[in-house]
Write an enzyme that holds these catalytic residues in place. Sequence first.
Site, mmCIF file in Angstrom:
data_model
loop_
_atom_site.group_PDB
_atom_site.id
_atom_site.type_symbol
_atom_site.label_atom_id
_atom_site.label_comp_id
_atom_site.label_asym_id
_atom_site.label_seq_id
_atom_site.Cartn_x
_atom_site.Cartn_y
_atom_site.Cartn_z
ATOM 1 C CG ASP A 163 -6.840 -0.241 -23.175
ATOM 2 O OD1 ASP A 163 -5.819 -0.888 -22.921
ATOM 3 O OD2 ASP A 163 -7.931 -0.743 -23.482
ATOM 4 N NE ARG B 64 -7.159 -5.219 -21.361
ATOM 5 C CZ ARG B 64 -7.057 -4.077 -22.049
ATOM 6 N NH1 ARG B 64 -6.050 -3.234 -21.757
ATOM 7 N NH2 ARG B 64 -7.925 -3.771 -22.984
ATOM 8 C CD GLU C 151 0.972 -5.485 10.122
ATOM 9 O OE1 GLU C 151 0.003 -6.259 10.288
ATOM 10 O OE2 GLU C 151 0.865 -4.284 9.765
ATOM 11 N N PRO D 245 0.826 -1.218 0.000
ATOM 12 C CG PRO D 245 -0.266 -1.209 2.070
ATOM 13 C CD PRO D 245 0.601 -2.033 1.190
HETATM 14 C C1 JD8 Z 1 0.667 -6.060 -0.061
HETATM 15 C C2 JD8 Z 1 0.414 -7.236 3.383
HETATM 16 C C3 JD8 Z 1 -1.581 -6.078 4.340
HETATM 17 C C4 JD8 Z 1 -0.656 -3.810 4.625
HETATM 18 C C5 JD8 Z 1 -1.237 -3.940 7.390
HETATM 19 C C6 JD8 Z 1 -3.163 -4.708 6.177
HETATM 20 C C7 JD8 Z 1 -1.165 -3.168 -2.982
HETATM 21 N N1 JD8 Z 1 -3.320 -1.120 -2.942
HETATM 22 C C8 JD8 Z 1 -3.031 -1.970 -1.889
HETATM 23 N N2 JD8 Z 1 -3.672 -1.995 -0.720
HETATM 24 N N3 JD8 Z 1 -3.113 -2.956 0.090
HETATM 25 C C9 JD8 Z 1 -2.104 -3.537 -0.576
HETATM 26 C C10 JD8 Z 1 -1.249 -4.577 0.043
HETATM 27 C C11 JD8 Z 1 -1.515 -4.933 1.389
HETATM 28 C C12 JD8 Z 1 -0.660 -5.869 1.980
HETATM 29 C C13 JD8 Z 1 0.423 -6.416 1.268
HETATM 30 C C14 JD8 Z 1 -0.177 -5.131 -0.666
HETATM 31 C C15 JD8 Z 1 1.091 -7.289 2.166
HETATM 32 N N4 JD8 Z 1 -0.632 -6.391 3.259
HETATM 33 C C16 JD8 Z 1 -0.934 -5.104 5.303
HETATM 34 C C17 JD8 Z 1 -0.010 -2.842 5.567
HETATM 35 C C18 JD8 Z 1 -0.951 -2.634 6.752
HETATM 36 N N5 JD8 Z 1 -1.784 -4.944 6.489
HETATM 37 C C19 JD8 Z 1 -2.028 -2.940 -1.867
HETATM 38 N N6 JD8 Z 1 -0.514 -3.297 -3.926
#
Ligand code: JD8
Length: 290
Positions: free
Chosen positions: A178, A163, A121, A94
């Site tokens: 697109d 794609r 995490e 994220p």
């Molecule tokens: C990888 C673990 C969960 C995230 C604690 C919730 C992408 N756009 C996006 N939103 N969330 C992700 C994502 C979440 C992930 C992982 C991607 C690995 N988590 C964790 C930090 C807070 N938990 C994503 N691309």
Amino acid sequence: MRVDIISIFPEYFAPLDVSLMGKARERGILDIHLHQLRDWTHDVHKTVDDTPYGGGPGMVMKPEVWGEAVDAVIEGGRAARGADALPRLVVPTPSGRPFTQEVALEYAEEPWLLFAPARYEGIDSRVVAEYGERLRADEVSIGDYVLAGGEAAVLVMVEAVGRLLPGVLGNARSVADDSFAPGAMANLLEGPVYTKPPVWRGHEVPEVLLSGHHGRIARWRRDEALRRTLDRRPELVARLDRDGLDKHDRRVIEEFEERVDERRPAAASPTGFPPEVHSAFRAGPEDMAD
Ligand code: JD8
């Protein structure tokens, strides 16, 4: 294109067996390899996580396990692609850089992608630092919302990139059409679409689409795309290159703003853009009807 995915849930990627990606694999355009991360653990519990240094909630994925896994997958890929081949490592998080159509087009040029979706995490940050020294290692996010892990993000990215590969999309549609793709309609949302019957539950298909008049249809579709973009993604309108807009486009934007003005109190700028954005699109003398 070769794609390797390392995850504690490799079964999550069953959707890549069906539909467009499934056909791309059958045709050998996409060569996807799934790997179980726990295969590189050495304890009876196949442990992949541990408590975070500095305390705090949740668990962090162990660098040693990921290190052994990535090294082994690179070695396996090199056996197929040549001793000096290296993948582009893509780690969904994220806190990553936005994954956009532009990034998808960039990845579609890559011969080999290695995705490292995490859970908990996330992965100990030294892993990306380590591999970033010898290959391109990207941390990317698919959007401003929080998922439970990276697998769903990898599914999104593999489809968005897959794609775009030559031979994957039938000739019905070219990626040049697109949204967000470079070009005149770049950054405009898709407009509304219709098919038979001409009337459904009292809802009629716009007359112009039944006219067979391709010029009017193309104009109508562009107007609708512009209106929808102004309404739902006004920030994309500001990105439009002004020279790509003709007199009619500016009229459509004018009319949209006038309608919004009527609805909104004078104070607030209709599209949230400062007046100078408005003036940028305000109809100029050249737009004045002859
Ligand atoms: C990888 C673990 C969960 C995230 C604690 C919730 C992408 N756009 C996006 N939103 N969330 C992700 C994502 C979440 C992930 C992982 C991607 C690995 N988590 C964790 C930090 C807070 N938990 C994503 N691309």
